[in-house]
Design a protein around this motif. Structure first.
Motif, PDB file in Angstrom:
ATOM      1  N   ILE A  99       0.828  -1.211   0.000  1.00 20.41           N
ATOM      2  CA  ILE A  99       0.000   0.000   0.000  1.00 20.41           C
ATOM      3  C   ILE A  99       0.860   1.257   0.000  1.00 20.41           C
ATOM      4  O   ILE A  99       0.570   2.226  -0.721  1.00 20.41           O
ATOM      5  CB  ILE A  99      -1.000  -0.023   1.175  1.00 20.41           C
ATOM      6  CG1 ILE A  99      -2.063  -1.092   0.901  1.00 20.41           C
ATOM      7  CG2 ILE A  99      -1.631   1.337   1.395  1.00 20.41           C
ATOM      8  CD1 ILE A  99      -2.940  -1.418   2.088  1.00 20.41           C
ATOM      9  N   ALA A 100       1.927   1.252   0.779  1.00 23.42           N
ATOM     10  CA  ALA A 100       2.834   2.412   0.794  1.00 23.42           C
ATOM     11  C   ALA A 100       3.398   2.664  -0.600  1.00 23.42           C
ATOM     12  O   ALA A 100       3.440   3.816  -1.071  1.00 23.42           O
ATOM     13  CB  ALA A 100       3.967   2.181   1.795  1.00 23.42           C
ATOM     14  N   VAL A 101       3.803   1.603  -1.276  1.00 26.97           N
ATOM     15  CA  VAL A 101       4.353   1.726  -2.629  1.00 26.97           C
ATOM     16  C   VAL A 101       3.303   2.269  -3.592  1.00 26.97           C
ATOM     17  O   VAL A 101       3.559   3.203  -4.367  1.00 26.97           O
ATOM     18  CB  VAL A 101       4.885   0.363  -3.126  1.00 26.97           C
ATOM     19  CG1 VAL A 101       5.132   0.369  -4.633  1.00 26.97           C
ATOM     20  CG2 VAL A 101       6.152  -0.021  -2.378  1.00 26.97           C
ATOM     21  N   LEU A 102       2.118   1.686  -3.563  1.00 29.33           N
ATOM     22  CA  LEU A 102       1.077   2.065  -4.523  1.00 29.33           C
ATOM     23  C   LEU A 102       0.612   3.511  -4.341  1.00 29.33           C
ATOM     24  O   LEU A 102       0.410   4.230  -5.327  1.00 29.33           O
ATOM     25  CB  LEU A 102      -0.093   1.095  -4.440  1.00 29.33           C
ATOM     26  CG  LEU A 102       0.243  -0.359  -4.835  1.00 29.33           C
ATOM     27  CD1 LEU A 102      -0.937  -1.270  -4.572  1.00 29.33           C
ATOM     28  CD2 LEU A 102       0.726  -0.447  -6.274  1.00 29.33           C
ATOM     29  N   ILE A 103       0.471   3.933  -3.105  1.00 29.31           N
ATOM     30  CA  ILE A 103       0.064   5.325  -2.857  1.00 29.31           C
ATOM     31  C   ILE A 103       1.152   6.293  -3.311  1.00 29.31           C
ATOM     32  O   ILE A 103       0.872   7.287  -3.992  1.00 29.31           O
ATOM     33  CB  ILE A 103      -0.293   5.537  -1.368  1.00 29.31           C
ATOM     34  CG1 ILE A 103      -1.596   4.801  -1.026  1.00 29.31           C
ATOM     35  CG2 ILE A 103      -0.413   7.026  -1.046  1.00 29.31           C
ATOM     36  CD1 ILE A 103      -1.917   4.758   0.457  1.00 29.31           C
ATOM     37  N   ALA A 104       2.394   5.996  -2.944  1.00 27.63           N
ATOM     38  CA  ALA A 104       3.494   6.886  -3.340  1.00 27.63           C
ATOM     39  C   ALA A 104       3.656   6.929  -4.856  1.00 27.63           C
ATOM     40  O   ALA A 104       3.881   7.997  -5.432  1.00 27.63           O
ATOM     41  CB  ALA A 104       4.791   6.436  -2.677  1.00 27.63           C
ATOM     42  N   ARG A 105       3.528   5.788  -5.506  1.00 25.16           N
ATOM     43  CA  ARG A 105       3.649   5.750  -6.972  1.00 25.16           C
ATOM     44  C   ARG A 105       2.548   6.588  -7.619  1.00 25.16           C
ATOM     45  O   ARG A 105       2.816   7.340  -8.552  1.00 25.16           O
ATOM     46  CB  ARG A 105       3.574   4.314  -7.469  1.00 25.16           C
ATOM     47  CG  ARG A 105       3.641   4.223  -9.011  1.00 25.16           C
ATOM     48  CD  ARG A 105       3.501   2.801  -9.506  1.00 25.16           C
ATOM     49  NE  ARG A 105       4.721   2.072  -9.261  1.00 25.16           N
ATOM     50  CZ  ARG A 105       4.762   0.783  -8.907  1.00 25.16           C
ATOM     51  NH1 ARG A 105       3.637   0.098  -8.747  1.00 25.16           N
ATOM     52  NH2 ARG A 105       5.905   0.182  -8.713  1.00 25.16           N
ATOM     53  N   ALA A 164       9.640   7.742  -5.531  1.00 24.28           N
ATOM     54  CA  ALA A 164       8.916   7.858  -4.264  1.00 24.28           C
ATOM     55  C   ALA A 164       8.333   6.520  -3.837  1.00 24.28           C
ATOM     56  O   ALA A 164       8.274   6.218  -2.641  1.00 24.28           O
ATOM     57  CB  ALA A 164       7.806   8.901  -4.382  1.00 24.28           C
ATOM     58  N   ALA A 165       7.920   5.704  -4.798  1.00 23.02           N
ATOM     59  CA  ALA A 165       7.386   4.376  -4.480  1.00 23.02           C
ATOM     60  C   ALA A 165       8.454   3.524  -3.809  1.00 23.02           C
ATOM     61  O   ALA A 165       8.184   2.830  -2.819  1.00 23.02           O
ATOM     62  CB  ALA A 165       6.868   3.699  -5.745  1.00 23.02           C
ATOM     63  N   GLN A 166       9.672   3.584  -4.327  1.00 25.56           N
ATOM     64  CA  GLN A 166      10.762   2.818  -3.706  1.00 25.56           C
ATOM     65  C   GLN A 166      11.083   3.349  -2.310  1.00 25.56           C
ATOM     66  O   GLN A 166      11.298   2.564  -1.381  1.00 25.56           O
ATOM     67  CB  GLN A 166      12.010   2.849  -4.587  1.00 25.56           C
ATOM     68  CG  GLN A 166      11.875   1.969  -5.810  1.00 25.56           C
ATOM     69  CD  GLN A 166      13.213   1.680  -6.462  1.00 25.56           C
ATOM     70  OE1 GLN A 166      14.269   1.784  -5.838  1.00 25.56           O
ATOM     71  NE2 GLN A 166      13.172   1.296  -7.723  1.00 25.56           N
ATOM     72  N   VAL A 167      11.093   4.650  -2.158  1.00 28.27           N
ATOM     73  CA  VAL A 167      11.355   5.255  -0.843  1.00 28.27           C
ATOM     74  C   VAL A 167      10.261   4.846   0.141  1.00 28.27           C
ATOM     75  O   VAL A 167      10.541   4.473   1.289  1.00 28.27           O
ATOM     76  CB  VAL A 167      11.470   6.791  -0.939  1.00 28.27           C
ATOM     77  CG1 VAL A 167      11.518   7.434   0.432  1.00 28.27           C
ATOM     78  CG2 VAL A 167      12.702   7.178  -1.764  1.00 28.27           C
ATOM     79  N   ALA A 168       9.008   4.881  -0.301  1.00 23.93           N
ATOM     80  CA  ALA A 168       7.888   4.501   0.567  1.00 23.93           C
ATOM     81  C   ALA A 168       7.971   3.036   0.962  1.00 23.93           C
ATOM     82  O   ALA A 168       7.708   2.674   2.116  1.00 23.93           O
ATOM     83  CB  ALA A 168       6.562   4.795  -0.126  1.00 23.93           C
ATOM     84  N   THR A 184       6.227  -5.311  -0.613  1.00 22.46           N
ATOM     85  CA  THR A 184       6.870  -4.171  -1.275  1.00 22.46           C
ATOM     86  C   THR A 184       7.357  -4.563  -2.665  1.00 22.46           C
ATOM     87  O   THR A 184       7.129  -3.837  -3.641  1.00 22.46           O
ATOM     88  CB  THR A 184       8.043  -3.646  -0.415  1.00 22.46           C
ATOM     89  OG1 THR A 184       7.520  -3.172   0.829  1.00 22.46           O
ATOM     90  CG2 THR A 184       8.814  -2.541  -1.107  1.00 22.46           C
ATOM     91  N   MET A 185       8.005  -5.719  -2.756  1.00 21.33           N
ATOM     92  CA  MET A 185       8.526  -6.170  -4.053  1.00 21.33           C
ATOM     93  C   MET A 185       7.397  -6.454  -5.042  1.00 21.33           C
ATOM     94  O   MET A 185       7.495  -6.121  -6.226  1.00 21.33           O
ATOM     95  CB  MET A 185       9.408  -7.422  -3.884  1.00 21.33           C
ATOM     96  CG  MET A 185      10.715  -7.166  -3.184  1.00 21.33           C
ATOM     97  SD  MET A 185      11.752  -6.006  -4.090  1.00 21.33           S
ATOM     98  CE  MET A 185      12.170  -4.871  -2.793  1.00 21.33           C
ATOM     99  N   ILE A 186       6.308  -7.053  -4.570  1.00 24.61           N
ATOM    100  CA  ILE A 186       5.169  -7.324  -5.455  1.00 24.61           C
ATOM    101  C   ILE A 186       4.617  -6.013  -6.008  1.00 24.61           C
ATOM    102  O   ILE A 186       4.319  -5.909  -7.202  1.00 24.61           O
ATOM    103  CB  ILE A 186       4.069  -8.122  -4.721  1.00 24.61           C
ATOM    104  CG1 ILE A 186       4.534  -9.558  -4.477  1.00 24.61           C
ATOM    105  CG2 ILE A 186       2.760  -8.114  -5.511  1.00 24.61           C
ATOM    106  CD1 ILE A 186       3.635 -10.355  -3.536  1.00 24.61           C
ATOM    107  N   ALA A 187       4.485  -5.010  -5.165  1.00 18.03           N
ATOM    108  CA  ALA A 187       3.928  -3.729  -5.613  1.00 18.03           C
ATOM    109  C   ALA A 187       4.891  -2.973  -6.522  1.00 18.03           C
ATOM    110  O   ALA A 187       4.451  -2.288  -7.446  1.00 18.03           O
ATOM    111  CB  ALA A 187       3.557  -2.871  -4.408  1.00 18.03           C
ATOM    112  N   ALA A 217       7.371  -4.348  -8.514  1.00 17.82           N
ATOM    113  CA  ALA A 217       7.558  -5.090  -9.766  1.00 17.82           C
ATOM    114  C   ALA A 217       6.985  -6.485  -9.551  1.00 17.82           C
ATOM    115  O   ALA A 217       7.683  -7.376  -9.061  1.00 17.82           O
ATOM    116  CB  ALA A 217       9.037  -5.157 -10.141  1.00 17.82           C
ATOM    117  N   TRP A 218       5.709  -6.647  -9.897  1.00 15.00           N
ATOM    118  CA  TRP A 218       5.013  -7.887  -9.538  1.00 15.00           C
ATOM    119  C   TRP A 218       5.705  -9.158 -10.025  1.00 15.00           C
ATOM    120  O   TRP A 218       5.697 -10.154  -9.292  1.00 15.00           O
ATOM    121  CB  TRP A 218       3.537  -7.842  -9.938  1.00 15.00           C
ATOM    122  CG  TRP A 218       3.268  -7.790 -11.402  1.00 15.00           C
ATOM    123  CD1 TRP A 218       3.078  -6.693 -12.161  1.00 15.00           C
ATOM    124  CD2 TRP A 218       3.178  -8.909 -12.277  1.00 15.00           C
ATOM    125  NE1 TRP A 218       2.876  -7.049 -13.466  1.00 15.00           N
ATOM    126  CE2 TRP A 218       2.931  -8.423 -13.567  1.00 15.00           C
ATOM    127  CE3 TRP A 218       3.283 -10.288 -12.095  1.00 15.00           C
ATOM    128  CZ2 TRP A 218       2.796  -9.248 -14.670  1.00 15.00           C
ATOM    129  CZ3 TRP A 218       3.144 -11.125 -13.196  1.00 15.00           C
ATOM    130  CH2 TRP A 218       2.902 -10.597 -14.462  1.00 15.00           C
TER     131      TRP A 218
END
Length: 175
Positions: free
Chosen positions: A47-53, A60-64, A92-95, A97-98
């Motif tokens: 969720i952190a990755v998806l929101i930041a992206r 930002a997605a990677q940072v999140a 985090t990895m799935i979000a 790069a699935w």
């Protein structure tokens, strides 16, 4: 830890390994609670990755994702004594790069089926993530995967010692 408290199972830090992750919840014998913990822990990274992206882009997605992972393993509210981060790492990895994330999950699952040792599965999966990112063409993910993998190995120091001694518990064994 939230799940076990909600279910009246007590303080997870006083059960089994004392870790707040899904493997330790499984040691309580409550499989639904372990599954819920796994989904919530992986979800916090995803969720952190998806929101930041969505709002700020890929960097930002990677940072999140890194922040969610670090926040899981060193939470302020637990005086910096959190989980080992494997589910959050995989989410985090799935979000991010699935194909990489799902392949890392498959490595975890295959290792778990063969060895029945969660910590070994986590270590093999984390170690495989950098080459998986390379193989799937996600070279931008390799540095993050490497850094988080190092932290997973760091958090598994005691497990590594037990693995070397041949006394690491199997999946499903109560602590």
């Amino acid at each position: 830890m939230v799940i076990t408290r909600m279910l009246g199972m007590g303080d997870l830090r006083k059960i089994g390994s004392g870790n707040i992750g899904a493997t330790n919840v499984l040691r309580t014998g409550n499989k639904p609670a372990a599954l819920a913990t796994l989904l919530l822990d992986s979800g916090k990274g995803a969720i952190a990755v998806l929101i930041a992206r969505y709002f700020l882009g890929e960097t930002a997605a990677q940072v999140a994702g890194a922040a969610a992972f670090i926040g899981h393993i060193y939470p302020i509210w637990l005086r910096f004594h959190g989980g080992k981060g494997v589910a959050t790492f995989l989410g985090t990895m799935i979000a991010l790069a699935w194909p990489v994330g799902l392949a890392a999950c498959a490595v975890w699952l295959l290792t778990a089926v063969v060895t029945r040792i969660s910590s070994l599965s986590a270590l093999v999966s984390a170690a495989a993530t950098v080459p998986l990112a390379y193989a799937f063409g996600h070279r931008d993910l390799m540095m993050l995967a490497a850094g988080l993998s190092v932290l997973i190995f760091w958090r598994h120091r005691s497990n590594i010692a037990r693995l070397a001694a041949g006394v690491e518990p199997k999946i499903g064994k109560k602590g």
